[in-house]
Write a protein that holds these residues in place. Structure first.
Motif, PDB file in Angstrom:
ATOM      1  N   ASP A  79       0.835  -1.193   0.000  1.00 55.19           N
ATOM      2  CA  ASP A  79       0.000   0.000   0.000  1.00 55.19           C
ATOM      3  C   ASP A  79       0.880   1.257   0.000  1.00 55.19           C
ATOM      4  O   ASP A  79       2.093   1.172   0.160  1.00 55.19           O
ATOM      5  CB  ASP A  79      -0.938  -0.043   1.200  1.00 55.19           C
ATOM      6  N   THR A  80       0.236   2.398  -0.177  1.00 53.00           N
ATOM      7  CA  THR A  80       0.970   3.660  -0.282  1.00 53.00           C
ATOM      8  C   THR A  80       1.443   4.120   1.098  1.00 53.00           C
ATOM      9  O   THR A  80       0.641   4.163   2.034  1.00 53.00           O
ATOM     10  CB  THR A  80       0.042   4.745  -0.874  1.00 53.00           C
ATOM     11  N   PRO A  81       2.712   4.478   1.244  1.00 51.83           N
ATOM     12  CA  PRO A  81       3.150   5.051   2.534  1.00 51.83           C
ATOM     13  C   PRO A  81       2.257   6.246   2.900  1.00 51.83           C
ATOM     14  O   PRO A  81       1.957   7.089   2.043  1.00 51.83           O
ATOM     15  CB  PRO A  81       4.590   5.487   2.251  1.00 51.83           C
ATOM     16  N   LEU A  82       1.818   6.284   4.137  1.00 51.65           N
ATOM     17  CA  LEU A  82       0.813   7.268   4.557  1.00 51.65           C
ATOM     18  C   LEU A  82       1.210   8.715   4.229  1.00 51.65           C
ATOM     19  O   LEU A  82       0.379   9.496   3.763  1.00 51.65           O
ATOM     20  CB  LEU A  82       0.530   7.091   6.060  1.00 51.65           C
ATOM     21  N   GLY A  83       2.463   9.038   4.451  1.00 51.66           N
ATOM     22  CA  GLY A  83       2.911  10.411   4.171  1.00 51.66           C
ATOM     23  C   GLY A  83       2.802  10.744   2.688  1.00 51.66           C
ATOM     24  O   GLY A  83       2.358  11.842   2.314  1.00 51.66           O
ATOM     25  N   ASP A  84       3.173   9.806   1.819  1.00 49.13           N
ATOM     26  CA  ASP A  84       3.058  10.022   0.370  1.00 49.13           C
ATOM     27  C   ASP A  84       1.603  10.211  -0.012  1.00 49.13           C
ATOM     28  O   ASP A  84       1.271  11.034  -0.878  1.00 49.13           O
ATOM     29  CB  ASP A  84       3.605   8.810  -0.413  1.00 49.13           C
ATOM     30  N   ALA A  85       0.724   9.434   0.624  1.00 48.15           N
ATOM     31  CA  ALA A  85      -0.711   9.504   0.314  1.00 48.15           C
ATOM     32  C   ALA A  85      -1.278  10.876   0.692  1.00 48.15           C
ATOM     33  O   ALA A  85      -1.997  11.495  -0.088  1.00 48.15           O
ATOM     34  CB  ALA A  85      -1.459   8.397   1.044  1.00 48.15           C
ATOM     35  N   VAL A  86      -0.924  11.351   1.878  1.00 55.25           N
ATOM     36  CA  VAL A  86      -1.424  12.661   2.328  1.00 55.25           C
ATOM     37  C   VAL A  86      -0.949  13.734   1.344  1.00 55.25           C
ATOM     38  O   VAL A  86      -1.712  14.620   0.935  1.00 55.25           O
ATOM     39  CB  VAL A  86      -0.942  12.975   3.765  1.00 55.25           C
ATOM     40  N   ARG A  87       0.315  13.622   0.917  1.00 54.63           N
ATOM     41  CA  ARG A  87       0.880  14.595  -0.016  1.00 54.63           C
ATOM     42  C   ARG A  87       0.128  14.554  -1.360  1.00 54.63           C
ATOM     43  O   ARG A  87      -0.225  15.597  -1.904  1.00 54.63           O
ATOM     44  CB  ARG A  87       2.363  14.297  -0.219  1.00 54.63           C
ATOM     45  N   LEU A  88      -0.127  13.355  -1.873  1.00 57.52           N
ATOM     46  CA  LEU A  88      -0.812  13.221  -3.170  1.00 57.52           C
ATOM     47  C   LEU A  88      -2.229  13.787  -3.122  1.00 57.52           C
ATOM     48  O   LEU A  88      -2.643  14.521  -4.019  1.00 57.52           O
ATOM     49  CB  LEU A  88      -0.879  11.745  -3.585  1.00 57.52           C
ATOM     50  N   VAL A  89      -2.965  13.439  -2.079  1.00 57.60           N
ATOM     51  CA  VAL A  89      -4.352  13.918  -1.957  1.00 57.60           C
ATOM     52  C   VAL A  89      -4.362  15.439  -1.898  1.00 57.60           C
ATOM     53  O   VAL A  89      -5.160  16.111  -2.577  1.00 57.60           O
ATOM     54  CB  VAL A  89      -5.031  13.328  -0.693  1.00 57.60           C
ATOM     55  N   THR A  90      -3.453  15.997  -1.106  1.00 57.05           N
ATOM     56  CA  THR A  90      -3.407  17.444  -0.922  1.00 57.05           C
ATOM     57  C   THR A  90      -3.001  18.142  -2.217  1.00 57.05           C
ATOM     58  O   THR A  90      -3.605  19.142  -2.612  1.00 57.05           O
ATOM     59  CB  THR A  90      -2.441  17.791   0.230  1.00 57.05           C
ATOM     60  N   GLU A  91      -1.990  17.570  -2.889  1.00 56.64           N
ATOM     61  CA  GLU A  91      -1.546  18.129  -4.181  1.00 56.64           C
ATOM     62  C   GLU A  91      -2.660  18.135  -5.214  1.00 56.64           C
ATOM     63  O   GLU A  91      -2.706  19.002  -6.077  1.00 56.64           O
ATOM     64  CB  GLU A  91      -0.413  17.269  -4.751  1.00 56.64           C
ATOM     65  N   ALA A  92      -3.532  17.120  -5.133  1.00 53.08           N
ATOM     66  CA  ALA A  92      -4.643  17.018  -6.085  1.00 53.08           C
ATOM     67  C   ALA A  92      -5.839  17.866  -5.636  1.00 53.08           C
ATOM     68  O   ALA A  92      -6.930  17.744  -6.184  1.00 53.08           O
ATOM     69  CB  ALA A  92      -5.053  15.562  -6.258  1.00 53.08           C
ATOM     70  N   GLY A  93      -5.635  18.719  -4.635  1.00 49.75           N
ATOM     71  CA  GLY A  93      -6.694  19.628  -4.201  1.00 49.75           C
ATOM     72  C   GLY A  93      -7.731  19.001  -3.298  1.00 49.75           C
ATOM     73  O   GLY A  93      -8.780  19.590  -3.030  1.00 49.75           O
ATOM     74  N   GLY A  94      -7.446  17.785  -2.813  1.00 50.69           N
ATOM     75  CA  GLY A  94      -8.419  17.100  -1.970  1.00 50.69           C
ATOM     76  C   GLY A  94      -8.167  17.308  -0.486  1.00 50.69           C
ATOM     77  O   GLY A  94      -7.186  17.932  -0.079  1.00 50.69           O
ATOM     78  N   VAL A  95      -9.073  16.769   0.317  1.00 52.70           N
ATOM     79  CA  VAL A  95      -8.931  16.792   1.769  1.00 52.70           C
ATOM     80  C   VAL A  95      -8.722  15.360   2.248  1.00 52.70           C
ATOM     81  O   VAL A  95      -9.502  14.469   1.907  1.00 52.70           O
ATOM     82  CB  VAL A  95     -10.192  17.363   2.453  1.00 52.70           C
ATOM     83  N   ALA A  96      -7.676  15.149   3.051  1.00 53.10           N
ATOM     84  CA  ALA A  96      -7.327  13.806   3.535  1.00 53.10           C
ATOM     85  C   ALA A  96      -7.779  13.643   4.980  1.00 53.10           C
ATOM     86  O   ALA A  96      -7.427  14.434   5.847  1.00 53.10           O
ATOM     87  CB  ALA A  96      -5.810  13.605   3.437  1.00 53.10           C
ATOM     88  N   VAL A  97      -8.584  12.610   5.220  1.00 56.06           N
ATOM     89  CA  VAL A  97      -9.106  12.335   6.568  1.00 56.06           C
ATOM     90  C   VAL A  97      -8.694  10.910   6.957  1.00 56.06           C
ATOM     91  O   VAL A  97      -8.983   9.953   6.231  1.00 56.06           O
ATOM     92  CB  VAL A  97     -10.652  12.466   6.594  1.00 56.06           C
ATOM     93  N   VAL A  98      -8.029  10.777   8.085  1.00 58.34           N
ATOM     94  CA  VAL A  98      -7.589   9.448   8.514  1.00 58.34           C
ATOM     95  C   VAL A  98      -8.813   8.652   8.980  1.00 58.34           C
ATOM     96  O   VAL A  98      -9.545   9.084   9.870  1.00 58.34           O
ATOM     97  CB  VAL A  98      -6.546   9.531   9.653  1.00 58.34           C
ATOM     98  N   ALA A  99      -9.048   7.494   8.342  1.00 57.61           N
ATOM     99  CA  ALA A  99     -10.236   6.677   8.631  1.00 57.61           C
ATOM    100  C   ALA A  99     -10.003   5.779   9.847  1.00 57.61           C
ATOM    101  O   ALA A  99      -8.884   5.316  10.082  1.00 57.61           O
ATOM    102  CB  ALA A  99     -10.581   5.813   7.415  1.00 57.61           C
ATOM    103  N   HIS A 100     -11.053   5.565  10.599  1.00 50.31           N
ATOM    104  CA  HIS A 100     -11.110   4.584  11.700  1.00 50.31           C
ATOM    105  C   HIS A 100      -9.741   4.179  12.284  1.00 50.31           C
ATOM    106  O   HIS A 100      -9.391   2.987  12.301  1.00 50.31           O
ATOM    107  CB  HIS A 100     -11.904   3.338  11.277  1.00 50.31           C
ATOM    108  N   ALA A 101      -9.029   5.185  12.820  1.00 51.63           N
ATOM    109  CA  ALA A 101      -7.641   4.952  13.267  1.00 51.63           C
ATOM    110  C   ALA A 101      -7.528   4.075  14.518  1.00 51.63           C
ATOM    111  O   ALA A 101      -6.441   3.628  14.865  1.00 51.63           O
ATOM    112  CB  ALA A 101      -6.954   6.296  13.516  1.00 51.63           C
ATOM    113  N   ARG A 102      -8.639   3.832  15.214  1.00 53.16           N
ATOM    114  CA  ARG A 102      -8.598   2.993  16.426  1.00 53.16           C
ATOM    115  C   ARG A 102      -9.441   1.726  16.271  1.00 53.16           C
ATOM    116  O   ARG A 102      -9.959   1.212  17.266  1.00 53.16           O
ATOM    117  CB  ARG A 102      -9.126   3.779  17.634  1.00 53.16           C
TER     118      ARG A 102
END
Ligand code: AMP
Ligand code: FE
Ligand code: FE
Ligand code: ZN
Length: 284
Positions: free
Chosen positions: A171-194
């Protein structure tokens, strides 16, 4: 206002088509629904086409990521991505890679099962899945083959991470994913972290470290969170000054949680919307 920001259709591992999903959302009395299939935007268009009057559609996705676990080892994390530009080349390419990874991984798991004498038909399995195949499709195949009675039983048995049939996917490293979503103008929300029932937990310090990259919110109210765990996440969101969401994570009949089981407060939703520049909500 009833706002449910996390649902799956049959283009990933839900059982309602995108059209059925938006109709069911209207039926359930929702005002806002987000379609967040795993690693694909294939449901966006058909959901928008079928949008009932008065229902607002948030186009989103749930991205398969890898974070740092509490024990320091890698752990699967799901990142909800909302209202990003689907044409952003780097992000589109990474989604393709994730889907290819899914395909190969399910094939490998099915081959291990077949080699062990379980009657799994790979071609039928691929035909039954959409663009983003996952373990729930394999669960259905195991039910059809009479190996297990329920999806849940499949996940506790042959599909569990400890099972000899289990195959890892990259899977995509979390930091890379946050960067990609943000670069694409999206909002990144961490799902069900617990979500403890799924296994080892994400180190919340990893969320703290990645917050400056542009994490846009935390999913707090979720069926897999105890009241205590939700409280821990709410405090973390306070600390990081992030909005919190609540959602059903509806999967049709692949899970028992109904649409709107948990919802997001309108002010929190507005805060998320204010950060999105890649796409807009659509109102039917
Ligand atoms: P995968 O992404 O292919 O590894 O499969 C994980 C998916 O399986 C998650 O997105 C969940 O939707 C689903 N899942 C995990 N555990 C269960 C369970 N006990 N019952 C139903 N679905 C589950
Ligand atoms: Fe799922
Ligand atoms: Fe998830
Ligand atoms: Zn989900």
């Amino acid at each position: 206002m009833r706002i449910d920001l996390h649902t799956h259709s049959s283009v990933s591992d839900g059982t309602d088509s995108p059209r059925e999903l938006v109709l069911a959302a209207k039926e359930a009395g929702l005002d806002v629904v987000a379609i967040t299939d795993h690693d694909t935007t294939a449901g966006w268009e058909p959901a928008a086409q079928a949008l009932p009057e008065g229902l607002t559609l948030v186009r989103g996705m749930e991205m398969s990521c890898e974070g740092r676990g509490e024990d320091g080892r890698p752990v699967p994390v799901h990142l909800l991505a909302y209202l990003f530009d689907p044409e952003h080349p780097g992000f589109a390419e990474e989604r393709r890679r994730l889907r290819t990874e899914r395909e190969g991984r399910i094939r490998a798991m099915a081959e291990r099962m077949a080699a062990d004498g379980l009657p799994i038909d790979l071609e039928a399995l691929s035909a039954a899945a959409g663009p983003s195949i996952g373990r729930p499709h394999l669960a259905r195949a195991l039910i059809d083959a009479g190996v297990v009675a329920t999806v849940d039983e499949a996940f506790r048995g042959p599909l569990a991470t400890a099972s000899p049939y289990y195959v890892h996917k990259r899977d995509t490293p979390l930091g890379d994913a946050v960067r990609l979503v943000t670069e694409a103008g999206g909002v990144a929300v961490v799902a069900h972290a617990r979500a403890r029932t799924r296994g080892r937990l994400l180190d919340l310090d990893h969320v703290r470290e990645l917050a400056p990259l542009g994490i846009g919110g935390l999913e707090v109210d979720h069926a897999d969170h105890s009241a205590e765990d939700a409280a821990v996440l709410r405090r973390l969101a306070d600390e990081l000054r992030l909005p919190v969401t609540g959602s059903s994570d509806y999967h049709g009949i692949n899970k028992s949680i109904p649409l709107g089981a948990h919802t997001t407060a309108p002010d929190q939703f507005d805060e998320l919307l204010s950060k999105a520049t890649g796409a807009q909500v659509i109102t039917g």
